[in-house]
Design a protein around this motif. Structure first.
Motif, PDB file in Angstrom:
ATOM      1  N   UNK A   4       0.854  -1.193   0.000  1.00  0.00           N
ATOM      2  CA  UNK A   4       0.000   0.000   0.000  1.00  0.00           C
ATOM      3  C   UNK A   4       0.884   1.235   0.000  1.00  0.00           C
ATOM      4  N   UNK A   5       0.253   2.377  -0.266  1.00  0.00           N
ATOM      5  CA  UNK A   5       0.908   3.680  -0.169  1.00  0.00           C
ATOM      6  C   UNK A   5       0.067   4.558   0.745  1.00  0.00           C
ATOM      7  N   UNK A   6       0.697   5.137   1.749  1.00  0.00           N
ATOM      8  CA  UNK A   6       0.028   6.086   2.644  1.00  0.00           C
ATOM      9  C   UNK A   6       0.362   7.496   2.193  1.00  0.00           C
ATOM     10  N   UNK A   7      -0.649   8.274   1.845  1.00  0.00           N
ATOM     11  CA  UNK A   7      -0.497   9.676   1.445  1.00  0.00           C
ATOM     12  C   UNK A   7      -0.653  10.506   2.703  1.00  0.00           C
ATOM     13  N   UNK A   8       0.439  11.085   3.180  1.00  0.00           N
ATOM     14  CA  UNK A   8       0.457  11.765   4.476  1.00  0.00           C
ATOM     15  C   UNK A   8       0.595  13.264   4.278  1.00  0.00           C
ATOM     16  N   UNK A   9      -0.396  14.023   4.781  1.00  0.00           N
ATOM     17  CA  UNK A   9      -0.414  15.458   4.547  1.00  0.00           C
ATOM     18  C   UNK A   9      -0.683  16.219   5.843  1.00  0.00           C
ATOM     19  N   UNK A  10      -0.812  17.521   5.690  1.00  0.00           N
ATOM     20  CA  UNK A  10      -0.941  18.446   6.812  1.00  0.00           C
ATOM     21  C   UNK A  10      -2.367  18.500   7.344  1.00  0.00           C
ATOM     22  N   UNK A  60      -5.104  14.693  -6.289  1.00  0.00           N
ATOM     23  CA  UNK A  60      -3.764  14.179  -6.584  1.00  0.00           C
ATOM     24  C   UNK A  60      -3.698  12.667  -6.365  1.00  0.00           C
ATOM     25  N   UNK A  61      -4.357  12.182  -5.325  1.00  0.00           N
ATOM     26  CA  UNK A  61      -4.372  10.736  -5.057  1.00  0.00           C
ATOM     27  C   UNK A  61      -5.005   9.980  -6.222  1.00  0.00           C
ATOM     28  N   UNK A  67      -1.772   6.545 -12.312  1.00  0.00           N
ATOM     29  CA  UNK A  67      -0.388   6.405 -12.752  1.00  0.00           C
ATOM     30  C   UNK A  67       0.232   5.096 -12.259  1.00  0.00           C
ATOM     31  N   UNK A  68      -0.081   4.718 -11.027  1.00  0.00           N
ATOM     32  CA  UNK A  68       0.422   3.447 -10.513  1.00  0.00           C
ATOM     33  C   UNK A  68      -0.137   2.274 -11.319  1.00  0.00           C
ATOM     34  N   UNK A  69      -1.429   2.328 -11.612  1.00  0.00           N
ATOM     35  CA  UNK A  69      -2.044   1.245 -12.391  1.00  0.00           C
ATOM     36  C   UNK A  69      -1.414   1.157 -13.772  1.00  0.00           C
ATOM     37  N   UNK A  77      -4.040   3.301  -2.254  1.00  0.00           N
ATOM     38  CA  UNK A  77      -3.566   4.502  -1.561  1.00  0.00           C
ATOM     39  C   UNK A  77      -4.520   4.848  -0.423  1.00  0.00           C
ATOM     40  N   UNK A  78      -3.943   5.079   0.741  1.00  0.00           N
ATOM     41  CA  UNK A  78      -4.690   5.512   1.928  1.00  0.00           C
ATOM     42  C   UNK A  78      -4.287   6.953   2.239  1.00  0.00           C
ATOM     43  N   UNK A  79      -5.240   7.735   2.725  1.00  0.00           N
ATOM     44  CA  UNK A  79      -5.045   9.172   2.945  1.00  0.00           C
ATOM     45  C   UNK A  79      -5.157   9.484   4.436  1.00  0.00           C
TER      46      UNK A  79
END
Length: 342
Positions: A4-10, A60-61, A67-69, A77-79
């Motif tokens: 998985x990919x974790x999208x980590x933001x503010x 963006x996610x 793009x990953x696919x 992707x988890x946010x």
């Protein structure tokens, strides 16, 4: 390996009632005066109490998922956010419940320094401590000098630059001077954040053919007695006018999306100052709406999963990559010291 990919933001408020608790989360323990919170709250309420940042992240996610696919990478992707919902602790709990064992983490900051990098390591560590059985989390590296990052900003400058003379001004979020001094591995000598911002600015300026340019700062929020990086963008616009500059193009090199610090500090305050002085003003777009930004994320993922060489345009060391909140270098990017109340 990663699943998985974790999208980590503010994070940012998504309604008027969210604004004050969000700001209290952001500034907790920092000694920011209540009057400053009152002032910043008005900025958010000017836009209906909604920061653009969460919606920009979701957009963006979606682009990165595509793009990953297209690249044949099967990574959901988890946010998660540091300061507002979806909070990263809740997101990591969901990842655990979904059976995720190991994930890469993409932080929405290109740079080193405490707020720009080390604090994301702390977010990862805090979330794993809060979630029993949390997956392993590996933060992706800093990407301020990635060719796609530089190219997106360079094209954004070209898109708004007027015909004729103009002054190119790069801006990034100011930080306490003491925090910048402590930023970076001991062997690097400090000031990693401001030096990286300066290097990214140089790379973009070189790409667009700007022989002269400035690097300035914005969005300071700390106690007035604590020195922060200067000059401020609004003060600098006034100084440029005094020096005879008639038109300015501002490039928000320190930001990956048009969140509130961009739309208020630049599109509102800096623009109004320029108009008051009779100066031309244009602001370059940030890169997360550019298809190359999604491609950049995929390339960072490939570095980990497929061992590809790091694409970079500077001689700065590759930093910022570590597992489970561990620091990437000893004594790297110490937290800023809080002012004494004695």
């Amino acid at each position: 390996m990663a699943d998985a990919l974790l999208w980590l933001s503010f994070g940012g408020p998504e309604g008027p009632a969210d604004v004050r608790p969000f700001l209290e989360n952001v500034t907790r323990g920092r000694g920011v005066p209540a009057a400053r919170l009152d002032e910043v709250e008005k900025h958010y309420q000017h836009f209906g109490g909604v920061s653009p940042i969460n919606e920009l992240n979701r957009s963006a996610i979606a682009a990165v998922e595509s793009a990953l696919a297209a690249a044949g990478l099967d990574l959901p992707i988890y946010f998660g956010n540091r300061n507002w919902h979806p909070m990263v602790e809740d997101t990591v709990a969901t990842m655990r419940d979904d059976g995720i064992r190991r994930a890469l983490v993409f932080p929405t900051s290109a740079y080193g320094g405490y707020s720009a990098c080390r604090q994301y390591h702390e977010d990862i560590s805090r979330a794993r401590d809060a979630v029993e059985g949390a997956p392993d989390l590996v933060k992706l590296r800093q990407f301020f000098d990635h060719p796609l990052f530089v190219a997106a900003f360079a094209d954004a400058v070209r898109a708004v630059a007027p015909v004729g003379d103009y002054r190119l001004v790069f801006t990034a979020h100011s930080v306490p001077d003491s925090a910048d001094l402590a930023a970076g591995p001991v062997s690097f000598g400090g000031r990693l954040y401001s030096r990286q911002v300066a290097e990214a600015s140089r790379l973009v300026a070189e790409s667009v053919g700007a022989a002269e340019y400035d690097v300035v700062w914005q969005s300071r929020s700390g106690p007035p007695q604590v020195p922060w990086l200067e000059p401020d963008i609004v003060d600098h616009v006034e100084a440029l006018h005094g020096a005879g500059v008639r038109s300015v193009v501002v490039c928000p090199i320190g930001f990956v999306s048009d969140h509130l610090e961009v739309v208020w500090d630049l599109d509102t305050e800096a623009r109004e100052k320029a108009e008051e002085l009779g100066m031309g003003f244009a602001r370059a777009a940030t890169p997360n709406g550019d298809a190359r930004f999604a491609e950049l994320v995929v390339e960072l993922v490939r570095e980990h999963l497929q061992g590809e060489t790091a694409e970079k345009l500077s001689d700065f060391p590759v930093l910022g990559c570590a597992a489970n909140g561990a620091l990437c270098a000893v004594a790297c990017c110490e937290p800023p010291k809080r002012p004494s109340r004695g």
